[in-house]
Design a protein around this motif. Structure first.
Motif, mmCIF file in Angstrom:
data_model
loop_
_atom_site.group_PDB
_atom_site.id
_atom_site.type_symbol
_atom_site.label_atom_id
_atom_site.label_comp_id
_atom_site.label_asym_id
_atom_site.label_seq_id
_atom_site.Cartn_x
_atom_site.Cartn_y
_atom_site.Cartn_z
ATOM 1 N N SER A 255 5.593 -16.753 -1.160
ATOM 2 C CA SER A 255 6.928 -17.179 -1.577
ATOM 3 C C SER A 255 7.816 -16.020 -1.988
ATOM 4 O O SER A 255 8.990 -16.221 -2.333
ATOM 5 C CB SER A 255 6.814 -18.171 -2.739
ATOM 6 N N ASP A 256 7.294 -14.810 -1.969
ATOM 7 C CA ASP A 256 8.046 -13.627 -2.403
ATOM 8 C C ASP A 256 9.192 -13.342 -1.420
ATOM 9 O O ASP A 256 8.982 -13.322 -0.193
ATOM 10 C CB ASP A 256 7.095 -12.436 -2.485
ATOM 11 N N VAL A 257 10.394 -13.093 -1.951
ATOM 12 C CA VAL A 257 11.552 -12.737 -1.120
ATOM 13 C C VAL A 257 12.188 -11.437 -1.590
ATOM 14 O O VAL A 257 13.273 -11.076 -1.125
ATOM 15 C CB VAL A 257 12.608 -13.868 -1.126
ATOM 16 N N GLY A 258 11.520 -10.692 -2.491
ATOM 17 C CA GLY A 258 12.061 -9.430 -2.970
ATOM 18 C C GLY A 258 13.018 -9.615 -4.120
ATOM 19 O O GLY A 258 13.484 -10.717 -4.422
ATOM 20 N N GLY A 259 13.322 -8.491 -4.788
ATOM 21 C CA GLY A 259 14.232 -8.534 -5.922
ATOM 22 C C GLY A 259 15.683 -8.560 -5.483
ATOM 23 O O GLY A 259 16.021 -8.231 -4.341
ATOM 24 N N GLN A 260 16.580 -8.899 -6.426
ATOM 25 C CA GLN A 260 18.012 -8.951 -6.119
ATOM 26 C C GLN A 260 18.647 -7.566 -6.191
ATOM 27 O O GLN A 260 19.481 -7.219 -5.358
ATOM 28 C CB GLN A 260 18.714 -9.908 -7.091
ATOM 29 N N THR A 268 7.521 -7.965 -4.788
ATOM 30 C CA THR A 268 7.542 -8.031 -6.247
ATOM 31 C C THR A 268 6.232 -8.582 -6.806
ATOM 32 O O THR A 268 6.053 -8.601 -8.039
ATOM 33 C CB THR A 268 8.692 -8.929 -6.721
ATOM 34 N N THR A 269 5.336 -9.010 -5.938
ATOM 35 C CA THR A 269 4.083 -9.639 -6.389
ATOM 36 C C THR A 269 2.857 -8.835 -5.965
ATOM 37 O O THR A 269 1.736 -9.344 -6.033
ATOM 38 C CB THR A 269 3.973 -11.060 -5.809
ATOM 39 N N PHE A 270 3.052 -7.591 -5.545
ATOM 40 C CA PHE A 270 1.922 -6.778 -5.110
ATOM 41 C C PHE A 270 1.123 -6.305 -6.315
ATOM 42 O O PHE A 270 1.668 -5.814 -7.308
ATOM 43 C CB PHE A 270 2.405 -5.573 -4.305
ATOM 44 N N PRO A 361 2.089 -8.770 -13.798
ATOM 45 C CA PRO A 361 2.059 -8.303 -12.417
ATOM 46 C C PRO A 361 1.220 -9.234 -11.548
ATOM 47 O O PRO A 361 0.193 -9.775 -11.977
ATOM 48 C CB PRO A 361 1.435 -6.923 -12.529
ATOM 49 N N GLY A 362 1.658 -9.427 -10.306
ATOM 50 C CA GLY A 362 0.946 -10.276 -9.370
ATOM 51 C C GLY A 362 1.277 -11.739 -9.494
ATOM 52 O O GLY A 362 0.799 -12.555 -8.696
ATOM 53 N N GLU A 363 2.095 -12.104 -10.453
ATOM 54 C CA GLU A 363 2.448 -13.506 -10.644
ATOM 55 C C GLU A 363 3.541 -13.912 -9.647
ATOM 56 O O GLU A 363 4.501 -13.163 -9.421
ATOM 57 C CB GLU A 363 2.940 -13.725 -12.064
ATOM 58 N N CYS A 364 3.367 -15.080 -9.032
ATOM 59 C CA CYS A 364 4.363 -15.549 -8.074
ATOM 60 C C CYS A 364 5.648 -15.951 -8.812
ATOM 61 O O CYS A 364 5.610 -16.400 -9.957
ATOM 62 C CB CYS A 364 3.825 -16.744 -7.286
ATOM 63 N N GLY A 365 6.790 -15.797 -8.122
ATOM 64 C CA GLY A 365 8.083 -16.163 -8.691
ATOM 65 C C GLY A 365 8.799 -15.042 -9.395
ATOM 66 O O GLY A 365 9.847 -15.267 -10.021
#
Length: 812
Positions: A255-260, A268-270, A361-365
């Protein structure tokens, strides 16, 4: 002491603490082309490097990525694999010239297919190296036709065909781990084919998130909405001068789409952590080679998902060894939810995080998190703890075999218990099937699937079809997951300890275990033949085979005709590579002064009147004993009289002798011997000879001998008659000599002479005793009788037969 010296001392101490290693020996070994293990092969002179495998959901079509081609193989039939469709996809001459101009070998410039994944129900997404200029395309799965337009494959497929990569497609998006430059210096984990509001993502190259990695595999966990990547890399968190390699598992959220603003078009979830394949104080196996996923059992939670990996070691103390470790998903999640290390950008030193925890770190969303939280996870991506294997021990350890690939499956045994079965591919070309048990791994069998060297290879398991596909540089091999029909008795079926197989008392055959069957004889954990086979209603012959012999009688067997003082070597086939062979003589013992039991299980001795007779070769495995061979050693009718043989000469002759000097020859491993017209066959159960191996009973070679029958005892009536005649002649000669002596004494008494020699108490002179002492001389040469002064014979049905008096043509 500097870091180099400290590392060397640590390795040396751990080597001393490492316990002794036990061998991992396959029970049965099948050479290539063995009729006991039939394999199906596909190969063509027009196709090579068939190493990227993709199996359809129904298991009837195997898609293969090869050199300059994509193949669709029909694998529906058990005995054949044929080519259904072929897609040629090769670089142009201009592309090949440019590749050569870059300094690459001509053999490395073709298009090697390295990515082959189902995009949807109708198309496959394929990527190839394409002369060190990677390209990707869409391929129709039914017709194997390619779209006209191709995509650039940079970041999706490696440039070099020997670089390892991994890829998986989730919801039409491609997640890959590979290198993104020509020299292979830019490793990247990225997402492609994103549509709509979703964008393609990759790692930030400036952060050093990856350190010279070798990507091994990837797996998608739907319930977690995460993809886990497995790889090995250089560990910068350890302050050693030498490069220390560690195995890693990393995660990203689908679900990761990167930061704004921070981490735009970046993950952002690596997060990543170390996989520690180590048992106790032993040296760790730190280089991962392959990985496979074992889904949880039916009804179990997703956290029980297991990842099995093959590991080797960079340490000299573990050189040449392989280990298999399993890691639970719950343990991986626990480590990722714990503390993280932080990297000091000035000193490039890692340390435990001491600042306040801003985000997990590693948390989705996290793509919706603040810039402060994103900067925190940007610098805190290495978990502090390591993931340890299940039970904190190795699942498999082998010092004899170097494993490169594996596949794992869960099998339900006849007792409704679940067993884990591993299929392990060795560097030497064997496929091992091992079942994991509480006391350690048991290798059921090994099958040779290719002849080395094979620089590129892969493994694909089809659980519904029960087959394993092995892709090599030369072709594809299909190996059935089980081979139950090879075991022809209840004992052999139970001793195999194969969870796939059980003995059916109705059909009297070793069959595949299924949920519909009940009452099958099987003991995977212990391999106890008596307990398992006695638990079902079976006749004795069906349980234990036709070779449960009684040593109280003289069984028929193979006739070995020898001359006295000749070196005899009797072969003994092994029931399995785990069995122990031993020799017995009915009603007699094998003295170490007369017999040599060699390393290959054969028995060697010198043919004398005391060593003629019956010999039984027995095989013992897991407390169960069976007869493998029967020999009857007899003297030829017209024996020669060679000089006696010393024990040293016996050892030398036994080492050079290939076997018993009889037309039987040595024991073949797979094919049945072809007896001559004068040979009778007696069925005897053996493990190495195959299902219906035969022992041969020869017809007599000399006129006047009776054939060796299956009677209780041999018949020596003719020999007894010959000995009786010789005894009568000797008695007549003795009477004549005695009469001559009496006559001479009478003459001397009537005509006495001076200086006559003295006479003994019975009135005979030493000259007169010389003819009588010839019998004493023969007795001295023969020596005292064996076995405590009693003549050694063979007891058959309560009758004692003297081996010296009743043997044919015994020299007098």
């Amino acid at each position: 002491m500097d870091s180099r010296g400290l590392l060397g001392l640590t390795v040396a101490l751990l080597s001393l603490l490492s316990p002794c290693l036990t061998g991992l020996i396959p029970r049965v070994s099948f050479p290539m082309g063995s009729p006991g293990r039939r394999l199906t092969r596909f190969s063509s002179h027009e196709v090579s490097n068939t190493t990227t495998l993709l199996l359809s959901d129904d298991g009837e079509t195997l898609y293969v990525g090869a050199r300059d081609a994509v193949l669709a193989l029909d694998v529906r039939h058990k005995d054949t694999i044929f080519l259904r469709t072929k897609l040629d996809w090769s670089p142009s001459e201009k592309d090949l010239e440019q590749c050569s101009m870059k300094g690459k070998k001509k053999a490395d410039c073709p298009n090697f297919i390295r990515v082959l994944q189902f995009l949807n129900t109708t198309h496959i997404y394929a990527c190839g190296t394409f002369a060190f200029s990677p390209r990707c395309t869409y391929v129709h799965s039914d017709t194997l036709t390619m779209s006209l337009n191709t995509d650039e494959g940079r970041g999706r497929c490696p440039y070099d065909p020997y670089q390892r990569n991994t890829a998986v497609i989730v919801d039409g998006e491609l997640y890959t781990a590979t290198v993104a430059d020509y020299r292979g210096n830019r490793p990247v984990i990225s997402r492609h084919l994103s549509e709509g509001s979703r964008v393609d993502l990759k790692l930030d190259d400036t952060l050093g998130w990856l350190e010279d990695p070798t990507f091994i595999g990837s797996s998608f966990i739907p319930r977690e909405e995460k993809i886990y990547f497995f790889f090995s890399e250089v560990a910068r968190e350890y302050n050693f001068i030498d490069k220390l390699i560690v195995s890693r598992v990393s995660q990203i959220c689908t679900s990761d789409v990167g930061g704004q603003r921070t981490l735009q078009r970046r993950w952002t979830t690596f997060a990543k952590t170390q996989l520690l394949c180590q048992a106790g104080s032993e040296l760790p196996y730190n280089v991962i080679q392959d990985v496979d996923i074992l889904p949880p059992a039916e009804g179990a939670p997703a956290d029980d998902t297991l990842f099995y990996g093959i590991f080797t070691s960079q340490w000299a103390g573990n050189s040449g060894r392989s280990a298999v470790c399993s890691f639970r998903l719950a343990d991986i999640k626990s480590v990722f939810s714990g503390n993280y290390k932080v990297l000091n950008r000035d000193t490039l030193q890692w340390s435990a995080r001491v600042q306040e925890k801003v985000a997990n770190p590693g948390e989705c969303g996290l793509h919706n998190a603040s810039d402060n939280a994103l900067r925190f996870v940007k610098e805190n991506f290495l978990a502090e703890d390591s993931v340890r294997p299940v039970g904190k021990r190795l699942s498999v350890m082998s010092a004899e075999h170097t494993y490169s690939h594996l596949a794992v499956q869960r099998v339900q045994g006849a007792n409704r218990r679940l067993y884990t079965v591993l299929f392990l591919l060795t560097e030497s070309g064997y496929l091992h099937k091992a079942v994991l048990l509480p006391l350690g791994a048991h290798v059921v069998e090994e099958v040779r699937v290719f002849e080395p060297p094979q620089p590129v290879r892969s493994l694909k398991l089809s659980v519904p079809k029960g087959v394993v596909f092995v892709g090599t540089s030369e072709g594809v091999v299909r190996v059935p997951a089980y081979n139950c029909s090879y075991y022809w008795t209840c004992a052999q079926c139970v001793l195999s300890r194969d969870p796939f197989c059980g003995w059916d008392p109705v059909s009297r055959a070793c069959v595949e275990v299924s949920g519909a069957q009940s009452g099958l004889a099987q003991d995977v954990d212990g391999g106890n033949v008596e307990e398992a086979c006695n638990s079902i209603s079976l006749p004795h012959r069906t349980r234990f085979g036709p070779n449960k012999l009684s040593t109280a009688s003289c069984p028929a067997g193979e006739l070995v005709a020898v001359s006295l003082n000749e070196v005899v070597r009797l072969q003994c086939p092994a029931a399995s590579q785990l069995s122990q062979q031993l020799w017995e003589r009915p009603n007699s013992r094998l003295s170490s002064d007369l017999y040599l039991e060699l390393d290959d299980g054969s028995l060697s001795f010198v043919a004398t009147p005391a060593t003629l007779g019956h010999y039984l070769c027995l095989s013992t495995e897991n407390g169960y004993r069976q007869t493998m061979a029967i020999y009857h050693v007899r003297q030829k009718s017209s024996p020669a009289t060679p000089a006696p043989t010393s024990r040293a000469q016996l050892r030398a002759r036994a080492a050079a002798s290939p076997g018993p000097r009889t037309s039987a020859g040595s024991w073949p491993e797979t094919a049945e011997p072809k007896p001559s017209p004068s040979v009778r066959n007696a069925q005897v159960t053996t493990g190495q000879l195959g299902r219906n191996a035969t022992l041969r009973t020869e017809e007599p070679e000399f006129p006047g001998e009776e054939p060796l029958l299956s009677a209780r005892c041999p018949n020596y009536l003719k020999e007894l008659a010959v000995v009786s005649v010789l005894l009568v002649l000797c008695l007549g000669l003795l009477i004549a000599v005695t009469a001559c002596g009496v006559r001479q004494r009478w003459r001397r008494k009537t005509a006495p002479q001076e200086g006559a020699p003295p006479r003994d108490s019975n009135g005979t002179t030493p000259e007169e005793q010389e003819p009588l002492n010839e019998n004493d001389l023969f007795n001295k040469r023969s020596g005292p009788p064996l076995h405590g002064g009693h003549s050694s014979g063979l007891v058959c049905n309560g009758t004692l037969t003297d081996s010296r008096q009743h043997l044919p043509n015994t020299p007098i």
